[in-house]
Each structure stands twice: as C-alpha cells, then as structure tokens.
Motif scaffolding. Structure first.
Motif, PDB file in Angstrom:
ATOM      1  N   VAL A 121     -15.258   7.934  -2.029  1.00 32.37           N
ATOM      2  CA  VAL A 121     -14.550   9.218  -2.105  1.00 32.37           C
ATOM      3  C   VAL A 121     -15.356  10.268  -2.878  1.00 32.37           C
ATOM      4  O   VAL A 121     -14.837  11.323  -3.228  1.00 32.37           O
ATOM      5  CB  VAL A 121     -13.121   9.079  -2.706  1.00 32.37           C
ATOM      6  N   LYS A 175      -6.483  -3.551   1.145  1.00 35.69           N
ATOM      7  CA  LYS A 175      -5.272  -2.931   0.596  1.00 35.69           C
ATOM      8  C   LYS A 175      -5.606  -2.081  -0.632  1.00 35.69           C
ATOM      9  O   LYS A 175      -5.142  -0.948  -0.749  1.00 35.69           O
ATOM     10  CB  LYS A 175      -4.241  -4.009   0.239  1.00 35.69           C
ATOM     11  N   LEU A 190      -7.066   8.655  -5.093  1.00 36.05           N
ATOM     12  CA  LEU A 190      -8.215   9.360  -5.701  1.00 36.05           C
ATOM     13  C   LEU A 190      -8.632  10.559  -4.848  1.00 36.05           C
ATOM     14  O   LEU A 190      -8.956  11.622  -5.378  1.00 36.05           O
ATOM     15  CB  LEU A 190      -9.406   8.411  -5.864  1.00 36.05           C
ATOM     16  N   ALA A 191      -8.613  10.383  -3.523  1.00 39.18           N
ATOM     17  CA  ALA A 191      -9.008  11.478  -2.635  1.00 39.18           C
ATOM     18  C   ALA A 191      -8.071  12.671  -2.808  1.00 39.18           C
ATOM     19  O   ALA A 191      -8.459  13.818  -2.584  1.00 39.18           O
ATOM     20  CB  ALA A 191      -9.022  11.011  -1.177  1.00 39.18           C
ATOM     21  N   ASP A 192      -6.829  12.407  -3.210  1.00 38.70           N
ATOM     22  CA  ASP A 192      -5.877  13.491  -3.470  1.00 38.70           C
ATOM     23  C   ASP A 192      -5.879  13.918  -4.939  1.00 38.70           C
ATOM     24  O   ASP A 192      -4.989  14.648  -5.377  1.00 38.70           O
ATOM     25  CB  ASP A 192      -4.460  13.047  -3.067  1.00 38.70           C
ATOM     26  N   GLY A 251      -8.140   4.465  -3.027  1.00 41.73           N
ATOM     27  CA  GLY A 251      -8.986   5.524  -2.454  1.00 41.73           C
ATOM     28  C   GLY A 251      -8.173   6.709  -1.974  1.00 41.73           C
ATOM     29  O   GLY A 251      -8.557   7.867  -2.170  1.00 41.73           O
ATOM     30  N   SER A 252      -7.034   6.427  -1.368  1.00 42.53           N
ATOM     31  CA  SER A 252      -6.178   7.496  -0.868  1.00 42.53           C
ATOM     32  C   SER A 252      -5.687   8.371  -2.012  1.00 42.53           C
ATOM     33  O   SER A 252      -5.699   9.610  -1.929  1.00 42.53           O
ATOM     34  CB  SER A 252      -5.011   6.858  -0.123  1.00 42.53           C
ATOM     35  N   ARG A 282       2.241   9.002  -6.388  1.00 40.95           N
ATOM     36  CA  ARG A 282       2.440  10.434  -6.081  1.00 40.95           C
ATOM     37  C   ARG A 282       3.624  10.963  -6.889  1.00 40.95           C
ATOM     38  O   ARG A 282       3.570  12.050  -7.456  1.00 40.95           O
ATOM     39  CB  ARG A 282       2.707  10.617  -4.580  1.00 40.95           C
ATOM     40  N   SER A 296      -8.518  -0.778  -1.455  1.00 42.23           N
ATOM     41  CA  SER A 296      -9.346   0.369  -1.064  1.00 42.23           C
ATOM     42  C   SER A 296      -8.476   1.502  -0.545  1.00 42.23           C
ATOM     43  O   SER A 296      -8.657   2.665  -0.920  1.00 42.23           O
ATOM     44  CB  SER A 296     -10.346  -0.022   0.032  1.00 42.23           C
ATOM     45  N   ILE A 297      -7.521   1.156   0.322  1.00 45.17           N
ATOM     46  CA  ILE A 297      -6.682   2.201   0.921  1.00 45.17           C
ATOM     47  C   ILE A 297      -5.808   2.858  -0.149  1.00 45.17           C
ATOM     48  O   ILE A 297      -5.773   4.089  -0.275  1.00 45.17           O
ATOM     49  CB  ILE A 297      -5.800   1.635   2.051  1.00 45.17           C
ATOM     50  N   VAL A 327       0.833  -1.204   0.000  1.00 48.31           N
ATOM     51  CA  VAL A 327       0.000   0.000   0.000  1.00 48.31           C
ATOM     52  C   VAL A 327       0.868   1.254   0.000  1.00 48.31           C
ATOM     53  O   VAL A 327       0.672   2.167  -0.807  1.00 48.31           O
ATOM     54  CB  VAL A 327      -0.928   0.014   1.241  1.00 48.31           C
ATOM     55  N   ARG A 328       1.843   1.288   0.911  1.00 43.90           N
ATOM     56  CA  ARG A 328       2.671   2.495   1.016  1.00 43.90           C
ATOM     57  C   ARG A 328       3.485   2.745  -0.244  1.00 43.90           C
ATOM     58  O   ARG A 328       3.603   3.873  -0.716  1.00 43.90           O
ATOM     59  CB  ARG A 328       3.637   2.380   2.201  1.00 43.90           C
ATOM     60  N   LEU A 334     -16.784  10.124  -5.941  1.00 41.94           N
ATOM     61  CA  LEU A 334     -16.569  10.250  -7.387  1.00 41.94           C
ATOM     62  C   LEU A 334     -17.628   9.515  -8.212  1.00 41.94           C
ATOM     63  O   LEU A 334     -17.529   9.457  -9.427  1.00 41.94           O
ATOM     64  CB  LEU A 334     -15.169   9.750  -7.767  1.00 41.94           C
ATOM     65  N   ILE A 367       1.188   4.006  -3.072  1.00 37.38           N
ATOM     66  CA  ILE A 367       0.841   5.423  -2.883  1.00 37.38           C
ATOM     67  C   ILE A 367       2.037   6.312  -3.243  1.00 37.38           C
ATOM     68  O   ILE A 367       1.903   7.284  -3.994  1.00 37.38           O
ATOM     69  CB  ILE A 367       0.354   5.693  -1.429  1.00 37.38           C
ATOM     70  N   ILE A 381     -15.220   2.057  -4.057  1.00 37.40           N
ATOM     71  CA  ILE A 381     -14.146   3.020  -3.777  1.00 37.40           C
ATOM     72  C   ILE A 381     -14.517   4.386  -4.366  1.00 37.40           C
ATOM     73  O   ILE A 381     -14.410   5.416  -3.691  1.00 37.40           O
ATOM     74  CB  ILE A 381     -12.797   2.519  -4.338  1.00 37.40           C
TER      75      ILE A 381
END
Lengths: 340, 340
Positions: A240, A201, A210-212, A207-208, A175, A203-204, A167-168, A242, A171, A236
């Motif tokens: 958020v 995993k 997309l939220a940004d 979703g994270s 980015r 979703s986080i 996940v990390r 969408l 992301i 998802i």
C-alpha cells in the motif's frame, strides 16, 4: 491524524511510520529462547515485540528481556491484573490488556500504575474473548468505553484495537472505531484457519484499512513462526506504499529471446536482499533487445546475452560478464549499495 | 445490484457468485498447448479463461479452442479491431477491448457485430495503456464514456474494468466506477513487481473492494504460471466469505501435550484437498485433552495420542488407529466425503 504515543523511543500514531509488531511463541520464562526469537524478529523488520506474561517466572524473565531486547517490549496480560502491575515494575515498555477477561477494578489499578510510570497500554478487544457475539459497532464501543475507564483512572497513553476473525467484521469495526476516537489504532485480524488463508485474510483486512488511512501499528497473526508474521506485515506496508525501504526486483516476463534464467536469478536476488532496508530497484532482464531500456528505472541490473551478459547501471552498460558470473556480480553490487 | 451479463452459460453480475478468471500464457496459435493450459486452469477452479488474439493464426486456433474448452473463452484484443471481428466470427464467448489502443471507429464496429451475435464485451481501461497519467476518477470516466460509445453502437452486454498497478488508485477507481455505472465490474490490479508483492497487492485491492460489495468477476495478475492466479483468486473469495466450497483445515497451535506432527498432517490434508469443491471442515488436533471438544465444529478429524490416535466425527470418537495410519485414514475419509 491520531494522537501519538511513545513506546520507549518508538512513536505510534501522530503521523509516525506504521510500525510492525509480532509476538514470541517461546515460553517467556525461558530467557535464552525468548531473546533469541526477539532478535530474529528484529532482524526480519519487527519494530516492537509482544511477549505473553502468564506467570511470575515470566515476569522475572521479562526484567532481563527488557534490558537486552533491541526493540520495545509489550507484556500481554490475560485474567490476572496483578501480572500487569508486576510487568510495569519489571520495566516493560507497553502493556496489552484484554477487557474481555479483566475485571474493571483490576483495569483501573493497572491504568493508575501505568500512568504513574508513563507506560502506554493497548486496549485489545477480541471478538473471541466476548461471552456473546458483538457487532462491529458494539466491539468498537466496548473498546472506547474501556479507554474512558482508563482515562478516568488517569492515563491517556492508549492504543486501541478491535479484532475479529472475519475480514468484513474487522474492516467495519475499525472504520467505526476510527470515527469514535483519535487514539492510535493497532490493526489486525485474529487467527482463523490455516496459514494459507490466514495470510490472505490479514492482507485484505489490514491492507484495506491502511489504504484508507486507518491504522498506526499492525500485526499479522499466523499459526507459524512469527518471523513469517513480520515478513507478511512488511509486505502489506509495501503493497500500500507505506514502506519504500526495500529491494524491488523488476523482472521481464521472459519470451523466446530470453537467454538467461530470469525467474531463478530474480528469486535469488529477492531472497538475498529480503532484509535490506533501503529503497533499491534491481532489474533482471532476459535479453538486451528491450532489457536495457526497460531497466532504466532500476539502480542496476543485468540483461542476458547468449554467453555473456551486460551489467546496467542507471540505464548504461558498464560491464560485460560471462553468464556463469551473473549471480556473483549481482551479489557484489548489492553489497556495494548496502555500504552506502 | 449490478446488471447481469451472460458469457455462454456463465452469469456475471446481478447477484451471481463472483467468478474467477485467468489468462493463458501459451501461444494461442498453438492449440495443443493452449487447450492443455485451459484445462489446468479449469481444474484449479477457473470459471472463464482469456486468451490473447494477436494474429490470424490465433483466430484459427480460437475456433477449435471454443469447441473444446470446458469454460467460456474471452478473446483479448489490442491495436487491431479486425481481430475482434474475426474472433466473434470464430465463436468466442466474450471480447476484451482496451480503449487505450483501439480507435473509436473500430470500437463502434466491434460493438455492432458483438450486439448482433450476442457476444458481451469487457471494456478494460488500463492506466498503463494511457498516453498520460490519469487520476482514478478520470480512469472511471474514460471507462464509462467508452461504454456509452458501445451503447450508441447498439450493445449493452458490457463488463467494465479500470486497472492500475497501485493498490490505492485501483480501490479509488473502482469505488468511483461503481457509483457511475450499474454494469458488472471485472476487478483486478495490473502486474507490478515480483510475484511475492504482486499477490499481496492483488489480495488487498480485490479483497477490499469485494468486502465492500464491489466486483462481479476477478482476476489476479501474476508473472507466474496462471494456475497460481486462480489459486490466489479463490483464496481471496474465501477470505471475504464469497466462496465456502472448500476444505477448511482446523489445526491446534500445538503445545507440550502434542503427540503427533500436527503441522505436517494439516499441510498434507490441505494439499490433498485443494481442488475439492464442497464445504468441509477437517480438524487436526495434537492431543485429546482439548482436541475432542475443539474439533466439534469439524465434519471429521484426528486427535493425537502417544501411540494411537482417535478419529472424531461430529464430535464423537468413532475409531482408534495406530499413529502411522493417520494420513491414510484421513485420505480415506476425504474420499468418502468426496463421493457424497
């Protein structure tokens, strides 16, 4: 804003709605099984479908799939760039190539033909396909370098992706990638572990991002029926904000005043309307004490009474019905709204 | 790094493992029902439990709950600050107050007594409790202002929270809050919609913040049995790599070579070991062609054959068993590891 790329008539990037992808788990060479799966995915809310093309039989089937599919199709190519060329000739709407297992010369040839035929390409870098562990920054750079190679070969209809099973890392890599490019991004996490943890995993990570504001098309990868991937993908987007084209069932938490089986009805309504594609709020309230007021925000709903319950539309009681008719009445109302 | 706060013997913040919270859905005044629920939550992996204290009967029950609970207890207080004072006197390990529905004088009095007794307080600001819609920045500032009020009254054993029902607002508010304070943060999203979407929303908001290093204790809020909240909370920690004490079941995606019911066994093993609290990898592979190699990373596993399957430990075949003994053999192995 990212650039936009058209896959047949579907816009990816450039402010278009985020699209949901999935991938068939049938043999692509088996036309009947594959078109059946594609239709299932479409009905679940899938916007574009990927099929693997590992051999020439799959290419032959692809020609017919392209003709009958209700959604644009993507050919997934690994190892053999000639299958990519043949897929383009078969009329596929988009290609996915993995720079981890295709030689540069092959990639260039594919990019050249894709450019001539106007077929977009996803450059899908996977941590798992690399011979050594790359950092998120290195993954993003490899992806951008491959995009440059494609540009040199004449195409700029590209979608980029950098996946990892962490996940990390996912992301971080996206980015980084979103800083380096304005091509639209395909966001996802590669499969890791069981379905239970895989959903969380994905979703986080998705979703994270997309939220940004990062991500133009998404895929949830699961070792499960791909219809589940589409369901989770849509969830998802909804989570958020969408995708508002769905039914939101509002249920009270139930208490000593509750007269009807709130949770049961709420779940039944949710299940009944899970493929519904318009924004609709349905309230299932256990009593009339708070229920009528609290269902004001809903398009319609039911508030339970001892033997009879009331149907509410836009905050007003419009009908009283015996409790054993609650579900059939809700079904009727859903169908009515579905016609609009 | 955030400051650390001790709730009985449980450290929150300051680099301690992120703890999972939940809340009972029983009447706190009903001691038997509430202690039963607390024990269920503890068995599911809950580190601390919140109980609502809406009346004096609940305070009386709380005295006994504090004595028998296997985990620290938090008293949830709304409207009446005197119930907070009484909960401290009843020996509760932590308080939660909502600045949206307590007057400043009451908050000060509670902070004073909490400080004297060494009881930490969570300042839980909820968007839903505000008389008007606040921006994420305003929510964070209101929370910090309340913390200052508490500091003035003499206590600095504080945990802060700013919840909203929107994923994006929750992420923004906590990012803002983490810049403004070094108190430990309790992260969560307030209930919104059905359980289905609630889980996805909480996973994204909480998981996204944790992946960025924000959050010291978490709660997933669901309109469901709170045991589900704990299960989802632990899944989020596992998904972002903050809890490795669980069983990871590795299963092959199955293909034409598969001889055994991989998905069924994988799910059974997963279910059997869901409350297991040590890191363990178990492989369930459909065939011996790739299975033996691919299960190398596992502590043990099974690779299916036509009538007989092999048990693998650390990459080596240690045993051949008839296929109808697969599940009982896996159960035996799990139990053996559980003893270690």
């Amino acid at each position: 804003m990212t650039k936009s790329v058209f896959v047949k008539n579907l816009q990816i990037g450039g402010g278009a709605p985020v699209s949901v992808q999935s991938m068939t788990d049938t043999l692509t060479s088996d036309f009947d099984a594959t078109i059946a799966r594609i239709n299932q995915l479409y009905n679940a809310g899938c916007d574009l479908v990927r099929v693997s093309v590992p051999d020439i039989d799959s290419v032959n089937s692809l020609k017919k799939l392209v003709e009958f599919s209700p959604v644009p199709l993507i050919a997934d190519i690994h190892y053999d760039y000639k299958l990519a060329l043949k897929s383009i000739e078969a009329g596929v709407h988009k290609l996915r190539v993995n720079p981890g297992n295709l030689k540069k010369d092959g990639i260039k040839e594919v990019a050249k033909l894709a450019s001539e035929r106007g077929v977009p390409i996803r450059v899908g870098v996977n941590q798992g396909s690399q011979s050594q562990k790359l950092s998120p920054t290195e993954l993003a750079r490899l992806c951008v370098d491959t995009a440059c190679l494609m540009e040199d070969a004449g195409t700029d209809k590209l979608v980029l992706a950098v996946k990892s099973s962490s996940v990390r890392e996912t992301i971080s890599a996206y980015r980084e990638l979103s800083k380096l490019t304005d091509y639209p991004l395909h966001v996802g996490l590669t499969e890791a572990g069981t379905e239970t943890l895989g959903i969380t995993k994905s979703s986080i990570a998705i979703g994270s991002l997309l939220a940004d504001g990062i991500g133009d098309t998404i895929r949830v990868s699961l070792t499960a029926n791909p219809v589940r991937e589409v369901e989770e993908g849509r969830k998802i987007l909804r989570a958020v904000g969408l995708d508002n084209n769905f039914v939101e069932v509002i249920a009270c938490p139930t208490c000593a005043r509750t007269c009807i089986q709130v949770e049961k009805y709420a779940k039944e309504v949710e299940n009944l309307t899970k493929n519904y594609r318009k924004p609709l709020k349905i309230a299932v309230m256990g009593c009339t004490v708070n229920g009528i007021g609290e269902s004001k925000g809903a398009d319609f709903g039911v508030c339970g009474g001892k033997d009879k319950s009331v149907i509410i539309m836009n905050g007003d009681i419009v009908k009283t019905i015996p409790n054993d008719e609650i579900m059939s009445e809700l079904i009727k109302l859903v169908e009515k709204y579905d016609d609009k």
